[in-house]
Every structure is written in structure tokens, then in C-alpha cells.
Design a protein around this motif. Structure first.
Motif, PDB file in Angstrom:
ATOM      1  N   UNK A  50       0.829  -1.205   0.000  1.00  0.00           N
ATOM      2  CA  UNK A  50       0.000   0.000   0.000  1.00  0.00           C
ATOM      3  C   UNK A  50       0.866   1.258   0.000  1.00  0.00           C
ATOM      4  N   UNK A  51       1.957   1.225   0.774  1.00  0.00           N
ATOM      5  CA  UNK A  51       2.893   2.357   0.790  1.00  0.00           C
ATOM      6  C   UNK A  51       3.504   2.565  -0.586  1.00  0.00           C
ATOM      7  N   UNK A  52       3.848   1.458  -1.243  1.00  0.00           N
ATOM      8  CA  UNK A  52       4.421   1.535  -2.589  1.00  0.00           C
ATOM      9  C   UNK A  52       3.470   2.233  -3.543  1.00  0.00           C
ATOM     10  N   UNK A  53       2.192   1.893  -3.447  1.00  0.00           N
ATOM     11  CA  UNK A  53       1.193   2.533  -4.311  1.00  0.00           C
ATOM     12  C   UNK A  53       1.000   4.007  -3.941  1.00  0.00           C
ATOM     13  N   UNK A  54       0.952   4.287  -2.657  1.00  0.00           N
ATOM     14  CA  UNK A  54       0.739   5.653  -2.186  1.00  0.00           C
ATOM     15  C   UNK A  54       1.859   6.594  -2.617  1.00  0.00           C
ATOM     16  N   UNK A  55       3.100   6.153  -2.432  1.00  0.00           N
ATOM     17  CA  UNK A  55       4.237   7.037  -2.668  1.00  0.00           C
ATOM     18  C   UNK A  55       4.565   7.174  -4.156  1.00  0.00           C
ATOM     19  N   UNK A  56       3.916   6.395  -5.007  1.00  0.00           N
ATOM     20  CA  UNK A  56       4.182   6.471  -6.452  1.00  0.00           C
ATOM     21  C   UNK A  56       3.932   7.867  -7.000  1.00  0.00           C
ATOM     22  N   UNK A  57       3.058   8.612  -6.352  1.00  0.00           N
ATOM     23  CA  UNK A  57       2.747   9.970  -6.812  1.00  0.00           C
ATOM     24  C   UNK A  57       3.743  11.013  -6.303  1.00  0.00           C
TER      25      UNK A  57
ATOM     26  N   UNK B  78       3.437   0.119  -9.487  1.00  0.00           N
ATOM     27  CA  UNK B  78       2.528   0.901  -8.647  1.00  0.00           C
ATOM     28  C   UNK B  78       1.989   2.140  -9.358  1.00  0.00           C
ATOM     29  N   UNK B  79       2.682   2.594 -10.403  1.00  0.00           N
ATOM     30  CA  UNK B  79       2.212   3.758 -11.150  1.00  0.00           C
ATOM     31  C   UNK B  79       1.040   3.418 -12.065  1.00  0.00           C
ATOM     32  N   UNK B  80       0.794   2.124 -12.293  1.00  0.00           N
ATOM     33  CA  UNK B  80      -0.188   1.748 -13.321  1.00  0.00           C
ATOM     34  C   UNK B  80      -1.184   0.690 -12.863  1.00  0.00           C
ATOM     35  N   UNK B  81      -1.201   0.383 -11.576  1.00  0.00           N
ATOM     36  CA  UNK B  81      -2.192  -0.560 -11.071  1.00  0.00           C
ATOM     37  C   UNK B  81      -2.515  -0.217  -9.624  1.00  0.00           C
ATOM     38  N   UNK B  82      -3.404  -0.993  -9.021  1.00  0.00           N
ATOM     39  CA  UNK B  82      -3.824  -0.713  -7.648  1.00  0.00           C
ATOM     40  C   UNK B  82      -3.039  -1.566  -6.660  1.00  0.00           C
ATOM     41  N   UNK B  83      -3.037  -1.118  -5.411  1.00  0.00           N
ATOM     42  CA  UNK B  83      -2.386  -1.906  -4.364  1.00  0.00           C
ATOM     43  C   UNK B  83      -3.103  -3.236  -4.180  1.00  0.00           C
ATOM     44  N   UNK B  84      -4.419  -3.237  -4.362  1.00  0.00           N
ATOM     45  CA  UNK B  84      -5.201  -4.470  -4.236  1.00  0.00           C
ATOM     46  C   UNK B  84      -4.740  -5.510  -5.242  1.00  0.00           C
ATOM     47  N   UNK B  85      -4.598  -5.097  -6.498  1.00  0.00           N
ATOM     48  CA  UNK B  85      -4.127  -6.021  -7.525  1.00  0.00           C
ATOM     49  C   UNK B  85      -2.697  -6.474  -7.250  1.00  0.00           C
ATOM     50  N   UNK B  86      -1.855  -5.562  -6.764  1.00  0.00           N
ATOM     51  CA  UNK B  86      -0.477  -5.921  -6.453  1.00  0.00           C
ATOM     52  C   UNK B  86      -0.426  -6.986  -5.357  1.00  0.00           C
TER      53      UNK B  86
END
Length: 304
Positions: free
Chosen positions: A27-34, A94-102
Motif C-alpha cells: 500500500x505504501x508503494x502505491x501511495x508514494x508512487x505519486x 505501482x504507477x499503473x495498477x492498484x495496491x489491491x491487484x499488487x
């Protein structure tokens, strides 16, 4: 007798804590992608871990530098697959998918490990592994397509999922290489050496892409990634393996998609759809089936 029972009871909390930390890191990986580039957070993550470990392990590593020379290429390969390719691709995905899918795709590590073991260790999977792997793959395709399989033809919309699949595939190699070589090196020292290689591997990418600075928006994520999933979770996982054994411990990895989905739902406001429910159940059933009577092939989880 009571002390023994208490020890066993608390031992079951150890792998749960480790998986929770790794799920949070997705989730952190997805969050910090921005807020930071994949190369930058990957480099900072291992730099933080290296700095923290140095006072405790550097002297011992220097005293045993013959182990580095003896296993130089093994350490180099382990670091490339487990810390650079896996985690670097995950940060890119993480820039192109969701944390859920990851999180769901990450659950494929045991399945991929079975087939990588077939290639490298010549271990032939039994019928449960083959059927379970096919079932899990169908569940993954269903989640990615959200019930519309024709949509998979438009690869651009699923690029992050495909990159994450590639990342998990590389991590399966990492686990199999650990099993194949079984290096007689203290685990923390091995981790420290691999982190050192990872930092060196990042230098060409930093020269090419540049290194983004740390600021108020990304520093918490960098520190979390460098401390919790890189150091604390592996240590807790090692304790779990010591108390419960590798087979019983590895089953707790199946909780990762569930934990990740819950965290992503409440923190990142990601939707949990009927496709995730159906596909997730199919994937987990396949993973459980794939590991039936396959005690010789277990993914070794050290870093995520």
C-alpha cells in the motif's frame, strides 16, 4: 507445559505480523508512487536499511570477508533478483495498477516458485501443483479482466499488472536460488551484503534517471520501506520459521492479498469489487491446492 503452549501461541502471531508489514508496504508503494520516482525510493529504501545495519554487522562482515569472496556471484545474483528486479519493478508497477491487484499478484510467489524449481532444481511438480497453478492463473486473469476477458487485448490498461507479474516471477527465482545454494552465512550478514550489492546496482539508474530528493511528502514512506519490510519483517519471519517450521509459516503468505485489500480499502480508498472476491477465492484455492504434498518446494521470504 503452560510455558510451551504460550510460546506456540505467540509464535503464530509472528508470521501474521510479518505479512501485515509486507502488505502495508504494498500500500505504501502505491501511495508514494505519486511523490517519488521508482528508482529514488528503491535506492533510499536500501540505503536506510544499510545505514541501520552497519553499526551491528559491518565489523563482523569485514572479519568474514572471505565469505564475500567465496560467494561473490551468489550474493550478486540474489541481490539482483530479490532486491533490484523484484522491488524495482514493483515500484514501477505501482504507477499503473492498484495496491489491491499488487497484493493479489504477490500471492503467486509460491506457485511461481514451484515452476522455477522445476527449471532450476529439476523438481517435477505433482498433479496438485499443476491443477492448482492453472486454477490460480485463471483467477488472476479474471481479476485483471474484471470479468471481461476481451479487455485483456488492450494491454495498455493492464501494464501495471503485467509488470507486477514479472516482478513476482523474478522473486520466485530469488527463493529458488536461496534453496539451491543454501549459503552457510549468517542471515543478517547475507542480507547486509545483498543490500550493498543492491546499492551498487542502483548507481547506473541514478546516473541515467537522476535521484529525486526526500521531502515531507515521501520521507515517511521511505523510512517505513527501509525499516519495516526490509529489516523488521524478515527478522520476525525468521523467528516464525524457527518456532513453526518453514511449511507452516509459508501458509501465512496467503493472507497478504486479504491484508493488502483491507489496507488499500481504508487508506487508499480503493474499491473491492465482486471480481476481486471471485477471482481472489479462485486464486487462493489454487495456491492451497498447488502446495498440497509439495513440501520440498517452499518460497523463502526474506525481503518484500
Amino acid at each position: 507445559m503452560n510455558a510451551k503452549t504460550s510460546t506456540v501461541w505467540w509464535a503464530f502471531l509472528l508470521p501474521i505480523l510479518a505479512v501485515l508489514i509486507w502488505s502495508m508496504n504494498i500500500a505504501v508503494t502505491r501511495y508514494v508512487a505519486d511523490f517519488i520516482t521508482p528508482v529514488s525510493i528503491s535506492f533510499y529504501r536500501w540505503l536506510v536499511a544499510f545505514i541501520v545495519l552497519t553499526p551491528f554487522i559491518a565489523k563482523k562482515t569485514l572479519q568474514n570477508r572471505h565469505l564475500i569472496r567465496q560467494h561473490f556471484w551468489q550474493f550478486a545474483i540474489l541481490s539482483a533478483f530479490g532486491m533490484v528486479l523484484y522491488q524495482g519493478l514493483a515500484y514501477s508497477a505501482a504507477h499503473h495498477t492498484t495496491a489491491t491487484n499488487m497484493g493479489i499478484i504477490n500471492a503467486f510467489i509460491p506457485v511461481f516458485t514451484i515452476f522455477v524449481s522445476m527449471l532450476i532444481l529439476r523438481e517435477i511438480p505433482n498433479r496438485f501443483a499443476v491443477i492448482g497453478s492453472i486454477l490460480s492463473f485463471m483467477g488472476l486473469v479474471y481479476v485483471m479482466a474484471q470479468g471481461d476477458f476481451a479487455s485483456l487485448l488492450g494491454l495498455g490498461g493492464h501494464s501495471g499488472d503485467f509488470v507486477m507479474i514479472l516482478a513476482v516471477f523474478f522473486y520466485a527465482f530469488y527463493g529458488v536460488f536461496l534453496k539451491k545454494w543454501q549459503l552457510q552465512v549468517p542471515l543478517l550478514m547475507s542480507l547486509y551484503i545483498q543490500i550493498g550489492f543492491a546499492l551498487l546496482y542502483h548507481l547506473p539508474f541514478i546516473l541515467w534517471y537522476g535521484l529525486q530528493g526526500i521531502d515531507s511528502q515521501n520521507i515517511a514512506s521511505v523510512l517505513y520501506a527501509g525499516l519495516f519490510p526490509s529489516l523488521i519483517a524478515p527478522f520476525v519471519w525468521m523467528l516464525a520459521v524457527q518456532y513453526l517450521g518453514p511449511n507452516r509459516t509459508s501458509i501465512f503468505m496467503n493472507l497478504m492479498p486479504v491484508f493488502t485489500a483491507i489496507i488499500a480499502f481504508f487508506w487508499l480508498k480503493e474499491a473491492w469489487t465482486i471480481y476481486h472476491s471471485i477471482g481472489g477465492v479462485i486464486i487462493l484455492l489454487g495456491i492451497v491446492l498447488a502446495q498440497k504434498k509439495v513440501n520440498k518446494v517452499q518460497a523463502v521470504k526474506v525481503v518484500n
